[in-house]
Design an enzyme around this catalytic site. Structure first.
Site, short mmCIF file in Angstrom:
data_model
loop_
_atom_site.label_atom_id
_atom_site.label_comp_id
_atom_site.label_asym_id
_atom_site.label_seq_id
_atom_site.Cartn_x
_atom_site.Cartn_y
_atom_site.Cartn_z
N GLY A 13 7.68 3.52 -5.70
CA GLY A 13 6.98 3.11 -4.47
C GLY A 13 7.96 2.97 -3.31
O GLY A 13 9.07 2.51 -3.51
N ARG A 74 6.41 10.17 -7.93
CA ARG A 74 6.46 9.75 -9.34
C ARG A 74 6.65 11.06 -10.12
O ARG A 74 5.84 11.97 -10.00
CB ARG A 74 5.16 9.08 -9.77
CG ARG A 74 4.65 8.05 -8.76
CD ARG A 74 4.93 6.62 -9.17
NE ARG A 74 4.41 5.71 -8.16
CZ ARG A 74 4.86 4.49 -7.97
NH1 ARG A 74 5.86 4.01 -8.67
NH2 ARG A 74 4.33 3.71 -7.06
N ASP A 105 12.34 -0.69 -11.16
CA ASP A 105 12.84 -0.62 -12.55
C ASP A 105 12.67 0.76 -13.17
O ASP A 105 13.54 1.20 -13.94
CB ASP A 105 12.20 -1.71 -13.41
CG ASP A 105 10.69 -1.70 -13.39
OD1 ASP A 105 10.11 -0.93 -12.62
OD2 ASP A 105 10.08 -2.46 -14.16
N THR A 127 12.21 -2.04 -3.22
CA THR A 127 10.85 -2.33 -3.69
C THR A 127 10.37 -3.61 -3.02
O THR A 127 11.11 -4.59 -2.96
CB THR A 127 10.78 -2.43 -5.23
OG1 THR A 127 9.49 -2.88 -5.60
CG2 THR A 127 11.81 -3.37 -5.84
N ASP A 129 8.29 -5.70 -3.99
CA ASP A 129 7.81 -6.75 -4.90
C ASP A 129 8.82 -7.86 -5.19
O ASP A 129 8.45 -8.90 -5.72
CB ASP A 129 7.38 -6.15 -6.24
CG ASP A 129 6.16 -5.27 -6.09
OD1 ASP A 129 5.48 -5.39 -5.05
OD2 ASP A 129 5.89 -4.47 -6.99
N ASP A 131 10.79 -8.03 -7.57
CA ASP A 131 10.54 -8.36 -8.98
C ASP A 131 11.63 -7.86 -9.93
O ASP A 131 11.38 -7.62 -11.10
CB ASP A 131 9.18 -7.78 -9.41
CG ASP A 131 9.14 -6.27 -9.33
OD1 ASP A 131 10.04 -5.68 -8.70
OD2 ASP A 131 8.22 -5.67 -9.89
N ARG A 164 -15.10 -19.16 8.51
CA ARG A 164 -15.15 -18.33 7.30
C ARG A 164 -13.94 -18.57 6.42
O ARG A 164 -12.96 -19.18 6.83
CB ARG A 164 -15.11 -16.85 7.69
CG ARG A 164 -16.42 -16.29 8.11
CD ARG A 164 -16.30 -14.79 8.37
NE ARG A 164 -17.50 -14.33 9.01
CZ ARG A 164 -17.55 -13.39 9.94
NH1 ARG A 164 -16.44 -12.80 10.35
NH2 ARG A 164 -18.69 -13.02 10.45
N ALA A 188 -2.26 -21.32 2.70
CA ALA A 188 -3.44 -20.98 1.88
C ALA A 188 -3.97 -22.22 1.16
O ALA A 188 -3.20 -23.10 0.80
CB ALA A 188 -3.07 -19.91 0.86
P1 ATP Z 1 8.16 0.55 -7.90
O1 ATP Z 1 7.86 -0.32 -9.09
O2 ATP Z 1 8.63 -0.20 -6.73
O3 ATP Z 1 7.04 1.49 -7.57
P2 ATP Z 1 9.77 2.13 -9.68
O4 ATP Z 1 11.10 2.75 -9.53
O5 ATP Z 1 9.62 1.13 -10.79
O6 ATP Z 1 9.40 1.51 -8.28
P3 ATP Z 1 8.23 4.08 -11.19
O7 ATP Z 1 7.10 4.93 -10.78
O8 ATP Z 1 8.06 3.19 -12.36
O9 ATP Z 1 8.66 3.26 -9.88
O10 ATP Z 1 9.50 5.03 -11.51
C1 ATP Z 1 9.97 5.97 -10.55
C2 ATP Z 1 10.43 7.22 -11.24
O11 ATP Z 1 11.54 6.91 -12.10
C3 ATP Z 1 9.41 7.89 -12.16
O12 ATP Z 1 8.51 8.69 -11.45
C4 ATP Z 1 10.32 8.73 -13.05
O13 ATP Z 1 10.75 9.90 -12.39
C5 ATP Z 1 11.54 7.79 -13.22
N1 ATP Z 1 11.39 7.01 -14.47
C6 ATP Z 1 10.55 5.99 -14.70
N2 ATP Z 1 10.63 5.54 -15.97
C7 ATP Z 1 11.56 6.31 -16.57
C8 ATP Z 1 12.11 6.37 -17.90
N3 ATP Z 1 11.71 5.53 -18.86
N4 ATP Z 1 13.06 7.29 -18.14
C9 ATP Z 1 13.47 8.14 -17.19
N5 ATP Z 1 12.99 8.14 -15.93
C10 ATP Z 1 12.05 7.27 -15.62
#
Ligand code: ATP
Length: 356
Positions: A13, A74, A105, A127, A129, A131, A164, A188
């Site tokens: 994201g 993704r 992550d 990110t 979040d 998180d 409201r 809130a």
């Molecule tokens: P956010 O949670 O903020 O959206 P994120 O990095 O966690 O960010 P994901 O969609 O989970 O977002 O992962 C981003 C990309 O990382 C995936 O589209 C994929 O290309 C790669 N990725 C995710 N998980 C794995 C994994 N277990 N092994 C290798 N590559 C991965």
């Protein structure tokens, strides 16, 4: 090892401040005599060989822009051996000696895989979040939070005029940081997050009592991760129940992706610039498989697998064998860090409840 070319990508994201990281990485690498390549659409672009050389002037004036000039995607194939093969081929063909991966992550899981396949990789948070348990701060959080405040303040104005209640759903799939901090900051009357049980009856009573005392407007903040028994977003049903039980006209509002966009705040520009610079220096020092974090206002690093496992520990998602590869001192450190986060959340939640 001597670095000649490094790649930078944004994945998962998007988050405000990603551009500021790309700028910092490019400028610091170029100043060290290392060419920087911007890889488009995260790991998808790495597999497809979709990249471009970035000069210092290519990244001029992007520090103030939301989104990511490298776009994001993704890319599920990257999790498969065929995807890794394609990515390694791209690195070989273009002479990419190291990569800085900005995201959450999932992005770090990809980064650790790349490191294991011989491409030094450093992960950096981008990110909204907040998180990632290993870091106090993730790039994008402050901007997203300020957007939530602006939106809810506007809703508050019209709620006050019309007497409201607004039930506002904010992003945060697995983590309630956004909802909790926003809830405190907008005053809130209810905050619903996954981390703590929600006392709906007590909230209804608070609304009825405040209404009797002359209060006209109410705001409830719900994290998107919270679902009802049927798996539907909790806020939608809650909104109907508030109207039925309290007789206050209630509207459900989903802020959704609106909080992902916009110009990064000072906090995000600074964090992005400092962390981006640190990531390049680490790579050039020969480090790999690390995530750049902020703890107690200092930049620190953790091994990516340590950070990912710590996340699982904090979220009570550890599976059998997850801790096997760690020394007892590392497990102890994880336990301390997870406990710090739990306490932080609990303190914040208690203080939110005492302010309602
Ligand atoms: P956010 O949670 O903020 O959206 P994120 O990095 O966690 O960010 P994901 O969609 O989970 O977002 O992962 C981003 C990309 O990382 C995936 O589209 C994929 O290309 C790669 N990725 C995710 N998980 C794995 C994994 N277990 N092994 C290798 N590559 C991965």
């Amino acid at each position: 090892m001597e670095f000649k070319k490094i790649g930078v990508l944004t994945s998962g994201g998007d988050a405000p401040g990603m551009n500021a990281v790309i700028r910092a990485v490019t400028r610091v690498a170029n100043a060290a005599g290392v060419e920087t390549y911007g890889i488009f659409e995260g790991y998808q672009g790495l597999m497809d060989g979709n990249l471009v050389r970035l000069t210092g002037s290519d990244v001029s004036n992007i520090i103030s822009k939301g989104g990511t000039m490298l776009y994001t995607a993704r890319a599920n194939e990257f999790k498969e051996p065929s995807g890794m093969e394609k990515a390694l081929k791209t690195c070989k063909e273009h002479g990419i000696d190291g990569i800085i991966a900005i995201g959450g992550d999932g992005t770090f899981r990809g980064a650790t895989d790349l490191s294991a396949h011989g491409i030094p990789t450093i992960g950096l948070t981008g990110t909204i979040d907040n998180d990632i348990t290993a870091t106090d701060y993730t790039v994008g959080f402050d901007t997203a939070m300020n957007t939530v405040l602006e939106c809810v303040d506007r809703l508050r104005d019209t709620c006050e005029s019309h007497a409201r209640c607004s039930v506002v759903e904010v992003m945060g799939r697995d983590a309630g940081y956004i909802a909790l901090q926003a809830g405190i900051s907008v005053g809130a009357i209810g905050i619903v997050i996954k981390e703590f049980p929600f006392d709906e009856d007590a909230m209804m009573k608070r609304i009825i009592k405040s209404k009797k005392e002359g209060r006209r407007s109410f705001v409830v903040i719900v994290s998107e991760g919270v679902k009802d028994e049927e798996g539907k977003p909790f806020g939608e049903g809650l909104s109907k129940r508030i109207e039925e039980i309290t007789n206050v006209e209630t509207r459900f509002v989903r802020l959704a992706h609106i909080i992902r966009g916009g110009a990064p705040t000072l906090r995000d520009r600074l964090a992005a610039s400092m962390m981006g610079s640190a990531a390049v220096k680490l790579l050039l020092e020969g480090k790999s498989n690390l995530v750049v974090c902020e703890r107690n206002a200092e930049i620190v690093t953790y091994e990516i697998n340590f950070a990912l496992t710590l996340d699982k520990m904090y979220k009570n998602k550890l599976k059998q064998g997850d801790l096997d590869r760690f020394a007892s001192s590392e497990i102890h450190e994880m336990e301390i860090l997870a406990e710090v986060r739990r306490k932080e959340m609990l303190d914040m939640y208690n203080s939110a409840m005492s302010l309602m």
